[in-house]
Motif scaffolding. Structure first.
Motif, PDB file in Angstrom:
ATOM      1  N   ASN A 188      21.057  84.354  65.900  1.00  0.00           N
ATOM      2  CA  ASN A 188      22.388  84.274  65.283  1.00  0.00           C
ATOM      3  C   ASN A 188      22.601  82.947  64.555  1.00  0.00           C
ATOM      4  O   ASN A 188      23.273  82.894  63.519  1.00  0.00           O
ATOM      5  CB  ASN A 188      23.479  84.502  66.345  1.00  0.00           C
ATOM      6  N   ILE A 189      21.993  81.881  65.097  1.00  0.00           N
ATOM      7  CA  ILE A 189      22.129  80.571  64.442  1.00  0.00           C
ATOM      8  C   ILE A 189      21.328  80.558  63.142  1.00  0.00           C
ATOM      9  O   ILE A 189      21.792  80.048  62.117  1.00  0.00           O
ATOM     10  CB  ILE A 189      21.662  79.427  65.370  1.00  0.00           C
ATOM     11  N   ILE A 190      20.134  81.146  63.178  1.00  0.00           N
ATOM     12  CA  ILE A 190      19.311  81.220  61.961  1.00  0.00           C
ATOM     13  C   ILE A 190      20.073  81.995  60.888  1.00  0.00           C
ATOM     14  O   ILE A 190      20.153  81.582  59.729  1.00  0.00           O
ATOM     15  CB  ILE A 190      17.960  81.924  62.251  1.00  0.00           C
ATOM     16  N   ASP A 191      20.664  83.107  61.304  1.00  0.00           N
ATOM     17  CA  ASP A 191      21.343  83.988  60.351  1.00  0.00           C
ATOM     18  C   ASP A 191      22.606  83.360  59.761  1.00  0.00           C
ATOM     19  O   ASP A 191      23.045  83.751  58.689  1.00  0.00           O
ATOM     20  CB  ASP A 191      21.717  85.315  61.032  1.00  0.00           C
ATOM     21  N   SER A 192      23.171  82.399  60.481  1.00  0.00           N
ATOM     22  CA  SER A 192      24.468  81.870  60.040  1.00  0.00           C
ATOM     23  C   SER A 192      24.330  80.804  58.966  1.00  0.00           C
ATOM     24  O   SER A 192      25.332  80.313  58.460  1.00  0.00           O
ATOM     25  CB  SER A 192      25.246  81.317  61.245  1.00  0.00           C
ATOM     26  N   SER A 193      23.098  80.423  58.621  1.00  0.00           N
ATOM     27  CA  SER A 193      22.925  79.422  57.565  1.00  0.00           C
ATOM     28  C   SER A 193      21.868  79.890  56.577  1.00  0.00           C
ATOM     29  O   SER A 193      20.822  80.393  56.987  1.00  0.00           O
ATOM     30  CB  SER A 193      22.508  78.084  58.182  1.00  0.00           C
ATOM     31  N   PRO A 194      22.104  79.712  55.272  1.00  0.00           N
ATOM     32  CA  PRO A 194      21.104  80.141  54.287  1.00  0.00           C
ATOM     33  C   PRO A 194      19.768  79.420  54.454  1.00  0.00           C
ATOM     34  O   PRO A 194      18.721  79.977  54.118  1.00  0.00           O
ATOM     35  CB  PRO A 194      21.752  79.799  52.932  1.00  0.00           C
ATOM     36  N   ASP A 195      19.805  78.209  55.003  1.00  0.00           N
ATOM     37  CA  ASP A 195      18.564  77.459  55.210  1.00  0.00           C
ATOM     38  C   ASP A 195      18.002  77.660  56.618  1.00  0.00           C
ATOM     39  O   ASP A 195      16.987  77.054  56.973  1.00  0.00           O
ATOM     40  CB  ASP A 195      18.791  75.965  54.979  1.00  0.00           C
ATOM     41  N   GLY A 196      18.662  78.462  57.437  1.00  0.00           N
ATOM     42  CA  GLY A 196      18.191  78.693  58.796  1.00  0.00           C
ATOM     43  C   GLY A 196      18.237  77.425  59.614  1.00  0.00           C
ATOM     44  O   GLY A 196      19.204  76.674  59.568  1.00  0.00           O
ATOM     45  N   ILE A 197      17.166  77.179  60.360  1.00  0.00           N
ATOM     46  CA  ILE A 197      17.070  75.989  61.213  1.00  0.00           C
ATOM     47  C   ILE A 197      15.900  75.141  60.718  1.00  0.00           C
ATOM     48  O   ILE A 197      14.793  75.653  60.552  1.00  0.00           O
ATOM     49  CB  ILE A 197      16.838  76.382  62.688  1.00  0.00           C
ATOM     50  N   THR A 198      16.143  73.871  60.489  1.00  0.00           N
ATOM     51  CA  THR A 198      15.088  72.948  60.070  1.00  0.00           C
ATOM     52  C   THR A 198      14.917  71.884  61.145  1.00  0.00           C
ATOM     53  O   THR A 198      15.902  71.241  61.543  1.00  0.00           O
ATOM     54  CB  THR A 198      15.435  72.265  58.734  1.00  0.00           C
ATOM     55  N   ASP A 199      13.682  71.716  61.637  1.00  0.00           N
ATOM     56  CA  ASP A 199      13.431  70.781  62.741  1.00  0.00           C
ATOM     57  C   ASP A 199      12.705  69.526  62.285  1.00  0.00           C
ATOM     58  O   ASP A 199      11.698  69.591  61.584  1.00  0.00           O
ATOM     59  CB  ASP A 199      12.576  71.469  63.814  1.00  0.00           C
ATOM     60  N   THR A 200      13.185  68.403  62.772  1.00  0.00           N
ATOM     61  CA  THR A 200      12.506  67.136  62.534  1.00  0.00           C
ATOM     62  C   THR A 200      11.284  67.025  63.445  1.00  0.00           C
ATOM     63  O   THR A 200      11.043  67.904  64.267  1.00  0.00           O
ATOM     64  CB  THR A 200      13.427  65.943  62.866  1.00  0.00           C
ATOM     65  N   VAL A 201      10.544  65.928  63.299  1.00  0.00           N
ATOM     66  CA  VAL A 201       9.381  65.711  64.167  1.00  0.00           C
ATOM     67  C   VAL A 201       9.780  65.615  65.640  1.00  0.00           C
ATOM     68  O   VAL A 201       8.957  65.837  66.524  1.00  0.00           O
ATOM     69  CB  VAL A 201       8.574  64.443  63.780  1.00  0.00           C
ATOM     70  N   LEU A 202      11.026  65.286  65.913  1.00  0.00           N
ATOM     71  CA  LEU A 202      11.479  65.230  67.303  1.00  0.00           C
ATOM     72  C   LEU A 202      12.085  66.573  67.747  1.00  0.00           C
ATOM     73  O   LEU A 202      12.667  66.679  68.806  1.00  0.00           O
ATOM     74  CB  LEU A 202      12.522  64.114  67.475  1.00  0.00           C
ATOM     75  N   TYR A 203      11.908  67.581  66.919  1.00  0.00           N
ATOM     76  CA  TYR A 203      12.507  68.893  67.162  1.00  0.00           C
ATOM     77  C   TYR A 203      14.006  68.776  67.375  1.00  0.00           C
ATOM     78  O   TYR A 203      14.574  69.264  68.343  1.00  0.00           O
ATOM     79  CB  TYR A 203      11.801  69.623  68.325  1.00  0.00           C
ATOM     80  N   ARG A 204      14.607  68.113  66.412  1.00  0.00           N
ATOM     81  CA  ARG A 204      16.066  68.098  66.346  1.00  0.00           C
ATOM     82  C   ARG A 204      16.447  68.755  65.036  1.00  0.00           C
ATOM     83  O   ARG A 204      15.772  68.585  64.021  1.00  0.00           O
ATOM     84  CB  ARG A 204      16.593  66.664  66.409  1.00  0.00           C
ATOM     85  N   SER A 205      17.507  69.510  65.062  1.00  0.00           N
ATOM     86  CA  SER A 205      17.865  70.287  63.878  1.00  0.00           C
ATOM     87  C   SER A 205      19.329  70.168  63.503  1.00  0.00           C
ATOM     88  O   SER A 205      19.752  70.719  62.497  1.00  0.00           O
ATOM     89  CB  SER A 205      17.554  71.760  64.126  1.00  0.00           C
ATOM     90  N   GLY A 206      20.101  69.462  64.322  1.00  0.00           N
ATOM     91  CA  GLY A 206      21.542  69.460  64.115  1.00  0.00           C
ATOM     92  C   GLY A 206      22.227  70.499  65.000  1.00  0.00           C
ATOM     93  O   GLY A 206      23.432  70.472  65.187  1.00  0.00           O
ATOM     94  N   ALA A 207      21.426  71.425  65.553  1.00  0.00           N
ATOM     95  CA  ALA A 207      21.978  72.372  66.534  1.00  0.00           C
ATOM     96  C   ALA A 207      22.200  71.605  67.838  1.00  0.00           C
ATOM     97  O   ALA A 207      21.608  70.543  68.044  1.00  0.00           O
ATOM     98  CB  ALA A 207      21.004  73.527  66.755  1.00  0.00           C
ATOM     99  N   PRO A 208      23.065  72.137  68.724  1.00  0.00           N
ATOM    100  CA  PRO A 208      23.288  71.448  70.003  1.00  0.00           C
ATOM    101  C   PRO A 208      21.983  71.180  70.746  1.00  0.00           C
ATOM    102  O   PRO A 208      21.031  71.942  70.632  1.00  0.00           O
ATOM    103  CB  PRO A 208      24.159  72.426  70.789  1.00  0.00           C
ATOM    104  N   GLU A 209      21.972  70.100  71.511  1.00  0.00           N
ATOM    105  CA  GLU A 209      20.773  69.669  72.231  1.00  0.00           C
ATOM    106  C   GLU A 209      20.226  70.774  73.130  1.00  0.00           C
ATOM    107  O   GLU A 209      19.016  70.950  73.246  1.00  0.00           O
ATOM    108  CB  GLU A 209      21.136  68.449  73.076  1.00  0.00           C
ATOM    109  N   ARG A 210      21.114  71.538  73.742  1.00  0.00           N
ATOM    110  CA  ARG A 210      20.705  72.625  74.630  1.00  0.00           C
ATOM    111  C   ARG A 210      19.824  73.647  73.902  1.00  0.00           C
ATOM    112  O   ARG A 210      18.853  74.172  74.449  1.00  0.00           O
ATOM    113  CB  ARG A 210      21.948  73.328  75.182  1.00  0.00           C
TER     114      ARG A 210
END
Ligand code: ZN
Length: 170
Positions: free
Chosen positions: A88-110
């Motif tokens: 649902n998070i992927i679908d809610s943004s045209p760019d989906g989820i993008t992860d940094t080298v630390l696997y952070r994406s702006g989505a909640p830490e959980r």
């Protein structure tokens, strides 16, 4: 497969996962394909490891072509985990989820914590690690064990070290 994240995956997808998690190194590319997710090794900015997005009816994972293969395998596992758990998070943004080298994406830490836990289980299934550890290394975790298991499972030493630390605590 005792991980609680696995309980949130549909039975069909769990069956596919279980097939691939029965032997190592886990064929992560073929697993993605069987789950209906395309993989593109892409030019991405430094500091970005991967991305998953929806393109029409399809899902596409991009991994940074400049990162080591072992790293790319974990990244694919991480993005597949987002696909399985956080569609649902992927679908809610045209760019989906993008992860940094630390696997952070702006989505909640959980969300990232869940994706990392499931990714670690996909590329390093606990039952296979335990079996290898006892049969080949007498259950002893040393530097050589970490290196040997990382090489067998085609993951980074850092990833294997983290996985083995969860084993010891369990
Ligand atoms: Zn992520």
């Amino acid at each position: 497969m005792g991980l609680k994240e696995l309980g949130r995956i549909s039975p069909e997808e769990r069956t596919i996962l279980a097939q691939y998690m029965s032997e190592y190194p886990v064929r992560i590319g073929q697993l993605a394909k069987d789950l209906g997710v395309a993989i593109r090794v892409s030019s991405m900015p430094t500091g970005v490891s991967g991305q998953i997005s929806r393109e029409g009816d399809n899902y596409v994972i991009r991994v940074n072509r400049n990162e080591a293969r072992e790293r790319q395998r974990f990244t694919i596992g991480h993005e597949l985990a987002h696909y399985l758990l956080h569609r649902n998070i992927i679908d809610s943004s045209p760019d989906g989820i993008t992860d940094t080298v630390l696997y952070r994406s702006g989505a909640p830490e959980r969300i990232e914590f869940e994706a990392n836990r499931l990714a670690a289980e996909i590329v390093m299934p606990m039952h296979l690690i335990e079996k290898e550890l006892s049969e080949k290394f007498g259950g002893l975790v040393t530097e050589a064990t970490i290196e040997g298991l990382a090489s067998s499972f085609e993951v980074s030493k850092a990833a294997m070290e983290i996985k083995l630390s969860t084993l010891v605590e369990a």
